[in-house]
Scaffold this active site. Structure first.
Site, PDB file in Angstrom:
ATOM      1  N   ASN A 166       6.947  19.483   9.724  1.00 47.46           N
ATOM      2  CA  ASN A 166       5.821  20.315   9.271  1.00 47.46           C
ATOM      3  C   ASN A 166       4.505  19.556   9.163  1.00 47.46           C
ATOM      4  O   ASN A 166       3.454  20.158   8.964  1.00 47.46           O
ATOM      5  CB  ASN A 166       6.146  20.979   7.929  1.00 47.46           C
ATOM      6  CG  ASN A 166       6.505  19.980   6.851  1.00 47.46           C
ATOM      7  OD1 ASN A 166       7.174  18.982   7.114  1.00 47.46           O
ATOM      8  ND2 ASN A 166       6.082  20.248   5.626  1.00 47.46           N
ATOM      9  N   ARG A 167       4.530  18.225   9.318  1.00 49.07           N
ATOM     10  CA  ARG A 167       3.265  17.485   9.239  1.00 49.07           C
ATOM     11  C   ARG A 167       3.414  16.115   9.917  1.00 49.07           C
ATOM     12  O   ARG A 167       4.508  15.673  10.214  1.00 49.07           O
ATOM     13  CB  ARG A 167       2.819  17.305   7.792  1.00 49.07           C
ATOM     14  CG  ARG A 167       3.766  16.500   6.931  1.00 49.07           C
ATOM     15  CD  ARG A 167       3.218  16.361   5.519  1.00 49.07           C
ATOM     16  NE  ARG A 167       4.037  15.464   4.716  1.00 49.07           N
ATOM     17  CZ  ARG A 167       5.026  15.861   3.937  1.00 49.07           C
ATOM     18  NH1 ARG A 167       5.334  17.144   3.881  1.00 49.07           N
ATOM     19  NH2 ARG A 167       5.715  14.997   3.229  1.00 49.07           N
ATOM     20  N   ILE A 221       3.635  12.838  12.103  1.00 51.20           N
ATOM     21  CA  ILE A 221       4.301  12.507  13.361  1.00 51.20           C
ATOM     22  C   ILE A 221       5.318  13.590  13.727  1.00 51.20           C
ATOM     23  O   ILE A 221       5.436  13.975  14.891  1.00 51.20           O
ATOM     24  CB  ILE A 221       4.965  11.124  13.264  1.00 51.20           C
ATOM     25  CG1 ILE A 221       3.883  10.034  13.217  1.00 51.20           C
ATOM     26  CG2 ILE A 221       5.905  10.884  14.439  1.00 51.20           C
ATOM     27  CD1 ILE A 221       4.417   8.634  12.944  1.00 51.20           C
ATOM     28  N   GLY A 254      11.574  11.743   6.169  1.00 52.43           N
ATOM     29  CA  GLY A 254      11.623  10.489   5.436  1.00 52.43           C
ATOM     30  C   GLY A 254      10.665  10.472   4.266  1.00 52.43           C
ATOM     31  O   GLY A 254       9.738  11.277   4.185  1.00 52.43           O
ATOM     32  N   TYR A 298      12.369   0.990   1.959  1.00 55.55           N
ATOM     33  CA  TYR A 298      12.004   1.677   3.203  1.00 55.55           C
ATOM     34  C   TYR A 298      12.471   0.878   4.426  1.00 55.55           C
ATOM     35  O   TYR A 298      13.024   1.434   5.369  1.00 55.55           O
ATOM     36  CB  TYR A 298      10.490   1.870   3.230  1.00 55.55           C
ATOM     37  CG  TYR A 298       9.963   2.683   4.382  1.00 55.55           C
ATOM     38  CD1 TYR A 298      10.119   4.066   4.413  1.00 55.55           C
ATOM     39  CD2 TYR A 298       9.299   2.067   5.441  1.00 55.55           C
ATOM     40  CE1 TYR A 298       9.616   4.821   5.458  1.00 55.55           C
ATOM     41  CE2 TYR A 298       8.792   2.815   6.494  1.00 55.55           C
ATOM     42  CZ  TYR A 298       8.953   4.180   6.507  1.00 55.55           C
ATOM     43  OH  TYR A 298       8.462   4.927   7.547  1.00 55.55           O
ATOM     44  N   LYS A 315      15.133   2.132   7.318  1.00 58.15           N
ATOM     45  CA  LYS A 315      14.715   2.276   8.712  1.00 58.15           C
ATOM     46  C   LYS A 315      15.476   1.327   9.631  1.00 58.15           C
ATOM     47  O   LYS A 315      15.717   1.650  10.802  1.00 58.15           O
ATOM     48  CB  LYS A 315      13.207   2.045   8.825  1.00 58.15           C
ATOM     49  CG  LYS A 315      12.376   3.152   8.170  1.00 58.15           C
ATOM     50  CD  LYS A 315      12.637   4.500   8.818  1.00 58.15           C
ATOM     51  CE  LYS A 315      11.715   5.582   8.312  1.00 58.15           C
ATOM     52  NZ  LYS A 315      11.930   6.888   8.985  1.00 58.15           N
TER      53      LYS A 315
END
Length: 248
Positions: free
Chosen positions: A25-26, A28, A91, A154, A158
Site C-alpha cells: 500500500n505504500r 517500495i 516489514g 532489522y 533481513k
C-alpha cells in the site's frame, strides 16, 4: 509484446499472472505492485493499516498472524485463483542501539519481517505445487548483508530472508518454482526523506552512484527476476543499491 515484457510465459507470449505483494500500500511495495499492474498482471496487495490502495485487489492482513494470512490468500484465490508470483515485502523497523533495545523490539521485528515471510511463502507454496509454477521474491535490504548500528533486529530479520530463498530453492526448485532476494540500498522514500541532511550527505558519499535509488528501480528488478528471462535464476541475492555493497 517484447521479451522484456513477458513474464513466465512461453517464448514472446505474455501470460498474465496472479501477483501478491505484501505491504503493497505504500513505498517500495506500492511501486512493485504498480510495476506488475502496468504489465497487465492481476495484482493483489495486503496492507495492515491505513487505507487500501486504489486500483488493486486489496486485502487487509497481518503477516504476524497465520489465520489472517490464510484468510487473505483464501480471498485472493476466490477472486483470481492461486497466487503465482509472491513478493514478500511487508516489514517494520524498531531502530535503537543494542544496549537500549528491548527484547520485544527484537522479536516484533523478526516476527514481522522474517517469520511473516515464512508464513506467506508457506501458504503460497500450496498453490505453487498445484500449478507446477511459482515465483517468490523476498525483499531484504543492504542492511541485512552490510550491517548497521542501531538495527541489529532489522539486520537479523533481513539476513534470514536469504536462507529462506536458498532453502526453498533446494526444496522446490525441481517443481518450476524459483525463490530470490532483492536487497535495496538507500531508496528515496518517506523513510530516507526524514533523515537529517548531514546523514543523507554521509550516505550519498558512500554510494558509488552518488544518489539514492528510486522505488521504481527496485520494482523493475523484482519484476525482472520473476520473468521468463530469469527463469534459471534461483537462490540469488540481487542488490539494488548503487554499488554501495558491491554485491556483498
Amino acid at each position: 509484446m517484447t521479451a522484456e515484457n513477458t513474464t513466465a510465459g512461453s517464448g514472446d507470449e505474455f501470460v498474465p499472472r496472479t501477483v501478491l505483494v505484501t505491504g503493497g500500500n505504500r513505498g517500495i511495495g506500492r511501486s512493485i505492485a504498480e510495476a506488475y499492474r502496468e504489465q497487465g498482471h492481476r495484482v493483489c496487495v495486503t496492507y495492515r493499516s491505513g487505507e487500501a490502495p486504489e486500483g488493486f485487489f486489496a486485502v487487509q492482513a497481518d503477516v504476524t498472524d497465520s489465520a489472517s494470512v490464510d484468510q487473505a490468500f483464501t480471498q485472493i484465490e476466490a477472486e483470481y485463483g492461486p497466487v503465482e508470483i509472491l513478493v514478500a515485502n511487508a516489514g517494520v523497523t524498531r531502530d535503537t542501539l543494542l544496549l537500549r533495545m528491548k527484547e520485544e523490539d527484537f522479536t516484533d521485528v523478526v516476527d514481522t519481517n522474517l517469520t511473516g515471510a515464512y508464513r506467506v511463502v508457506q501458504r503460497a507454496a500450496k498453490g505453487f505445487l498445484r500449478k507446477k509454477f511459482g515465483r517468490v521474491v523476498l525483499i531484504s535490504s543492504i542492511v541485512g548483508l552490510y550491517g548497521s548500528p542501531g538495527q541489529i533486529n532489522y539486520a537479523a530479520s533481513k539476513a534470514g530472508l536469504v536462507d529462506i530463498a536458498r532453502s526453498l530453492s533446494r526444496e522446490l526448485g525441481s517443481r518450476n518454482i524459483t525463490a530470490n532476494v532483492v536487497a535495496p540500498g538507500f531508496i528515496d522514500t518517506d523513510m530516507t526523506a526524514v533523515l537529517p541532511e548531514e546523514t543523507q550527505a554521509k550516505y550519498l558519499d558512500a554510494i558509488p552512484a552518488h544518489r539514492f535509488g528510486r522505488p521504481e528501480e527496485v520494482a523493475r528488478a523484482v519484476r525482472w527476476v520473476t520473468s521468463d528471462e530469469a527463469a534459471y535464476i534461483t537462490g540469488a541475492v540481487i542488490p539494488v543499491d548503487g554499488g554501495l555493497g558491491m554485491g556483498h
